[in-house]
Design a protein around this motif. Structure first.
Motif, PDB file in Angstrom:
ATOM      1  N   GLY A 103       0.824  -1.208   0.000  1.00  0.00           N
ATOM      2  CA  GLY A 103       0.000   0.000   0.000  1.00  0.00           C
ATOM      3  C   GLY A 103       0.851   1.247   0.000  1.00  0.00           C
ATOM      4  O   GLY A 103       2.083   1.181   0.067  1.00  0.00           O
ATOM      5  N   ILE A 104       0.180   2.366  -0.082  1.00  0.00           N
ATOM      6  CA  ILE A 104       0.893   3.643  -0.088  1.00  0.00           C
ATOM      7  C   ILE A 104       0.259   4.582   0.944  1.00  0.00           C
ATOM      8  O   ILE A 104      -0.843   4.330   1.432  1.00  0.00           O
ATOM      9  CB  ILE A 104       0.860   4.313  -1.476  1.00  0.00           C
ATOM     10  CG1 ILE A 104      -0.577   4.500  -1.921  1.00  0.00           C
ATOM     11  CG2 ILE A 104       1.606   3.516  -2.515  1.00  0.00           C
ATOM     12  CD1 ILE A 104      -0.759   5.793  -2.584  1.00  0.00           C
ATOM     13  N   GLN A 117      -3.835   6.475   4.115  1.00  0.00           N
ATOM     14  CA  GLN A 117      -3.209   5.213   3.686  1.00  0.00           C
ATOM     15  C   GLN A 117      -4.188   4.405   2.849  1.00  0.00           C
ATOM     16  O   GLN A 117      -5.362   4.284   3.206  1.00  0.00           O
ATOM     17  CB  GLN A 117      -2.777   4.407   4.913  1.00  0.00           C
ATOM     18  CG  GLN A 117      -2.191   3.057   4.561  1.00  0.00           C
ATOM     19  CD  GLN A 117      -1.598   2.333   5.764  1.00  0.00           C
ATOM     20  OE1 GLN A 117      -0.926   2.934   6.591  1.00  0.00           O
ATOM     21  NE2 GLN A 117      -1.862   1.051   5.869  1.00  0.00           N
ATOM     22  N   ILE A 118      -3.695   3.901   1.735  1.00  0.00           N
ATOM     23  CA  ILE A 118      -4.528   3.066   0.874  1.00  0.00           C
ATOM     24  C   ILE A 118      -3.774   1.772   0.605  1.00  0.00           C
ATOM     25  O   ILE A 118      -2.642   1.803   0.111  1.00  0.00           O
ATOM     26  CB  ILE A 118      -4.834   3.787  -0.459  1.00  0.00           C
ATOM     27  CG1 ILE A 118      -5.615   5.065  -0.160  1.00  0.00           C
ATOM     28  CG2 ILE A 118      -5.625   2.887  -1.403  1.00  0.00           C
ATOM     29  CD1 ILE A 118      -5.573   6.071  -1.254  1.00  0.00           C
ATOM     30  N   THR A 119      -4.386   0.656   0.968  1.00  0.00           N
ATOM     31  CA  THR A 119      -3.735  -0.624   0.685  1.00  0.00           C
ATOM     32  C   THR A 119      -4.549  -1.378  -0.369  1.00  0.00           C
ATOM     33  O   THR A 119      -5.670  -0.997  -0.700  1.00  0.00           O
ATOM     34  CB  THR A 119      -3.594  -1.516   1.936  1.00  0.00           C
ATOM     35  OG1 THR A 119      -4.866  -2.129   2.209  1.00  0.00           O
ATOM     36  CG2 THR A 119      -3.131  -0.731   3.151  1.00  0.00           C
ATOM     37  N   ARG A 120      -3.975  -2.467  -0.850  1.00  0.00           N
ATOM     38  CA  ARG A 120      -4.650  -3.236  -1.894  1.00  0.00           C
ATOM     39  C   ARG A 120      -5.845  -4.025  -1.347  1.00  0.00           C
ATOM     40  O   ARG A 120      -6.471  -4.787  -2.052  1.00  0.00           O
ATOM     41  CB  ARG A 120      -3.646  -4.169  -2.589  1.00  0.00           C
ATOM     42  CG  ARG A 120      -4.047  -4.543  -4.002  1.00  0.00           C
ATOM     43  CD  ARG A 120      -3.047  -5.505  -4.633  1.00  0.00           C
ATOM     44  NE  ARG A 120      -1.714  -4.961  -4.728  1.00  0.00           N
ATOM     45  CZ  ARG A 120      -1.291  -4.162  -5.701  1.00  0.00           C
ATOM     46  NH1 ARG A 120      -2.103  -3.825  -6.667  1.00  0.00           N
ATOM     47  NH2 ARG A 120      -0.056  -3.713  -5.700  1.00  0.00           N
ATOM     48  N   PRO A 138      -9.965  -1.555  -2.225  1.00  0.00           N
ATOM     49  CA  PRO A 138      -8.808  -1.139  -1.424  1.00  0.00           C
ATOM     50  C   PRO A 138      -9.247  -0.750  -0.008  1.00  0.00           C
ATOM     51  O   PRO A 138     -10.410  -0.429   0.219  1.00  0.00           O
ATOM     52  CB  PRO A 138      -8.254   0.064  -2.183  1.00  0.00           C
ATOM     53  CG  PRO A 138      -9.356   0.545  -3.051  1.00  0.00           C
ATOM     54  CD  PRO A 138     -10.264  -0.616  -3.306  1.00  0.00           C
ATOM     55  N   THR A 139      -8.334  -0.817   0.920  1.00  0.00           N
ATOM     56  CA  THR A 139      -8.592  -0.328   2.280  1.00  0.00           C
ATOM     57  C   THR A 139      -8.169   1.137   2.326  1.00  0.00           C
ATOM     58  O   THR A 139      -7.039   1.461   1.952  1.00  0.00           O
ATOM     59  CB  THR A 139      -7.769  -1.145   3.296  1.00  0.00           C
ATOM     60  OG1 THR A 139      -8.198  -2.506   3.212  1.00  0.00           O
ATOM     61  CG2 THR A 139      -7.951  -0.638   4.719  1.00  0.00           C
ATOM     62  N   VAL A 140      -9.088   1.990   2.757  1.00  0.00           N
ATOM     63  CA  VAL A 140      -8.798   3.426   2.781  1.00  0.00           C
ATOM     64  C   VAL A 140      -8.915   3.941   4.213  1.00  0.00           C
ATOM     65  O   VAL A 140      -9.975   3.842   4.829  1.00  0.00           O
ATOM     66  CB  VAL A 140      -9.785   4.199   1.870  1.00  0.00           C
ATOM     67  CG1 VAL A 140      -9.438   5.687   1.851  1.00  0.00           C
ATOM     68  CG2 VAL A 140      -9.774   3.629   0.459  1.00  0.00           C
ATOM     69  N   LEU A 141      -7.826   4.468   4.722  1.00  0.00           N
ATOM     70  CA  LEU A 141      -7.788   5.010   6.088  1.00  0.00           C
ATOM     71  C   LEU A 141      -7.371   6.481   6.024  1.00  0.00           C
ATOM     72  O   LEU A 141      -6.390   6.813   5.362  1.00  0.00           O
ATOM     73  CB  LEU A 141      -6.762   4.230   6.918  1.00  0.00           C
ATOM     74  CG  LEU A 141      -6.395   4.821   8.286  1.00  0.00           C
ATOM     75  CD1 LEU A 141      -7.568   4.747   9.248  1.00  0.00           C
ATOM     76  CD2 LEU A 141      -5.195   4.103   8.888  1.00  0.00           C
ATOM     77  N   VAL A 142      -8.130   7.333   6.710  1.00  0.00           N
ATOM     78  CA  VAL A 142      -7.748   8.747   6.823  1.00  0.00           C
ATOM     79  C   VAL A 142      -7.846   9.158   8.292  1.00  0.00           C
ATOM     80  O   VAL A 142      -8.853   8.887   8.944  1.00  0.00           O
ATOM     81  CB  VAL A 142      -8.653   9.678   5.969  1.00  0.00           C
ATOM     82  CG1 VAL A 142      -8.061  11.087   5.914  1.00  0.00           C
ATOM     83  CG2 VAL A 142      -8.862   9.145   4.555  1.00  0.00           C
ATOM     84  N   MET A 143      -6.786   9.766   8.782  1.00  0.00           N
ATOM     85  CA  MET A 143      -6.783  10.248  10.173  1.00  0.00           C
ATOM     86  C   MET A 143      -6.310  11.699  10.188  1.00  0.00           C
ATOM     87  O   MET A 143      -5.495  12.092   9.358  1.00  0.00           O
ATOM     88  CB  MET A 143      -5.802   9.426  11.027  1.00  0.00           C
ATOM     89  CG  MET A 143      -6.099   7.942  11.060  1.00  0.00           C
ATOM     90  SD  MET A 143      -5.121   7.072  12.305  1.00  0.00           S
ATOM     91  CE  MET A 143      -3.521   6.980  11.526  1.00  0.00           C
ATOM     92  N   ALA A 144      -6.804  12.469  11.140  1.00  0.00           N
ATOM     93  CA  ALA A 144      -6.339  13.853  11.302  1.00  0.00           C
ATOM     94  C   ALA A 144      -5.916  14.036  12.751  1.00  0.00           C
ATOM     95  O   ALA A 144      -6.676  13.702  13.663  1.00  0.00           O
ATOM     96  CB  ALA A 144      -7.463  14.828  10.956  1.00  0.00           C
ATOM     97  N   SER A 145      -4.699  14.513  12.971  1.00  0.00           N
ATOM     98  CA  SER A 145      -4.215  14.700  14.345  1.00  0.00           C
ATOM     99  C   SER A 145      -3.560  16.060  14.506  1.00  0.00           C
ATOM    100  O   SER A 145      -3.029  16.615  13.547  1.00  0.00           O
ATOM    101  CB  SER A 145      -3.149  13.663  14.710  1.00  0.00           C
ATOM    102  OG  SER A 145      -3.169  12.567  13.875  1.00  0.00           O
TER     103      SER A 145
END
Ligand code: PDD
Length: 283
Positions: free
Chosen positions: A29-30, A93-96, A113-120
């Motif tokens: 992933g990237i 982050q996006i993984t396959r 794809p798995t899509v994760l977004v976080m804000a900190s």
């Protein structure tokens, strides 16, 4: 903290991925890290272009509506996490995606794809930006596609561990006798008034902050030379600095105990720092 995972907003503790996720199993992933300044995303378009390129090279299918929604998702996370004032970061982050059985080859294209977004929140370390850091050199043991911002970061993690163990402030990685970059930033050296940095290549990540430095240099009339700096040559540089989204422009005042220039942040570094801060505060 509220996060976004695969179409759903939830608290960070409630977000979970499958054990079959290829990001978890293969590092497949990237990712991107984007700076939030008073609720705005600094150089969002450039980060999205780099992300799209990485997804394209790796043939991770992430397009259409899902892709188009990303900026709105980031905006919602900024609001939900009360980051409209001050500084923060988006981690994306996006993984396959999750696929069975575990097999190296890419799964069918329909695998979401798995899509994760976080804000900190993010607080830049003022002291090191003002006084500079005492850096170390380590061998660059990474692969030959460092231009892709993949989540395979073990060599970078090991470099960071070395930095911590040796109580250093900055790491310069060396491949074939030349400084490539840091484990989370690019490296610039000032030699006789000219700003040197490793050229775009599969051996470095072309940083978004690096591009901003090129812009400022052009505006300020500072000449740039896209040429690798040797591991001995760098000791004679007048100034050295690290640049990145969570590094800003960090002066390096010594490397492996060798003093750089006058042993304090130099004039070119300071001009570039001002130029970056101005852009971050006004764009
Ligand atoms: N790192 N080189 C490497 C190896 C990096 O991981 C990064 C960024 C950079 C600088 O790129 P940019 O200016 O686009 O941030 C250079 C991110 C911030 C990280 O891993 O947290």
């Amino acid at each position: 903290m509220q996060v976004y995972l695969n179409g759903r907003f939830s608290s960070r503790d409630d977000a979970a991925i499958s054990i079959n996720d290829r990001g978890f199993l293969f590092g497949d992933g990237i990712y991107e890290v984007i700076r939030i300044i008073n609720g705005r995303l600094f150089r969002l378009d450039a980060h999205m272009r780099r992300m799209d390129r990485g997804l394209g090279v790796l043939e991770i299918p992430f397009t259409g509506q899902q892709r188009a929604e990303l900026p709105a998702i980031m905006g919602k996370l900024i609001a939900d996490n009360r980051l409209e004032k001050g500084e923060g970061t988006i981690y994306l982050q996006i993984t396959r995606g999750a696929a069975l059985p575990r097999t190296h080859a890419y799964p069918p294209d329909k695998t979401p794809p798995t899509v994760l977004v976080m804000a900190s929140p993010f607080v830049p370390v003022k002291e090191i930006l003002e006084k500079g850091g005492h850096a170390i050199m380590v061998p660059d043991i990474r692969w030959s596609r460092c231009d892709l911002k993949t989540i395979n970061l073990l060599p970078n993690v090991m470099a960071a561990h070395e930095e911590k163990k040796r109580n250093a402030g900055g790491v310069l990685m060396v491949r074939d006798g030349f400084i490539t970059e840091g484990y989370k930033n690019n490296v610039f050296a000032v030699i006789d008034g000219v700003l040197w940095t490793y050229p775009d290549s599969p051996y470095i990540l072309s940083g978004i902050t690096r591009d901003v430095v090129f812009e400022i240099a052009e505006q300020e009339g500072i000449a740039v030379r896209l040429c690798p700096v040797g591991e001995k040559q760098i000791f004679k540089a007048d100034e050295v600095m690290l640049t990145g989204t969570i590094t800003d422009i960090q002066p390096v005042v010594s490397i492996d105990g060798h003093r750089i220039g006058a042993g304090r942040p130099g004039p070119v570094t300071k001009r570039l720092q001002q130029g970056l801060r101005h852009r971050m505060d006004t764009e």
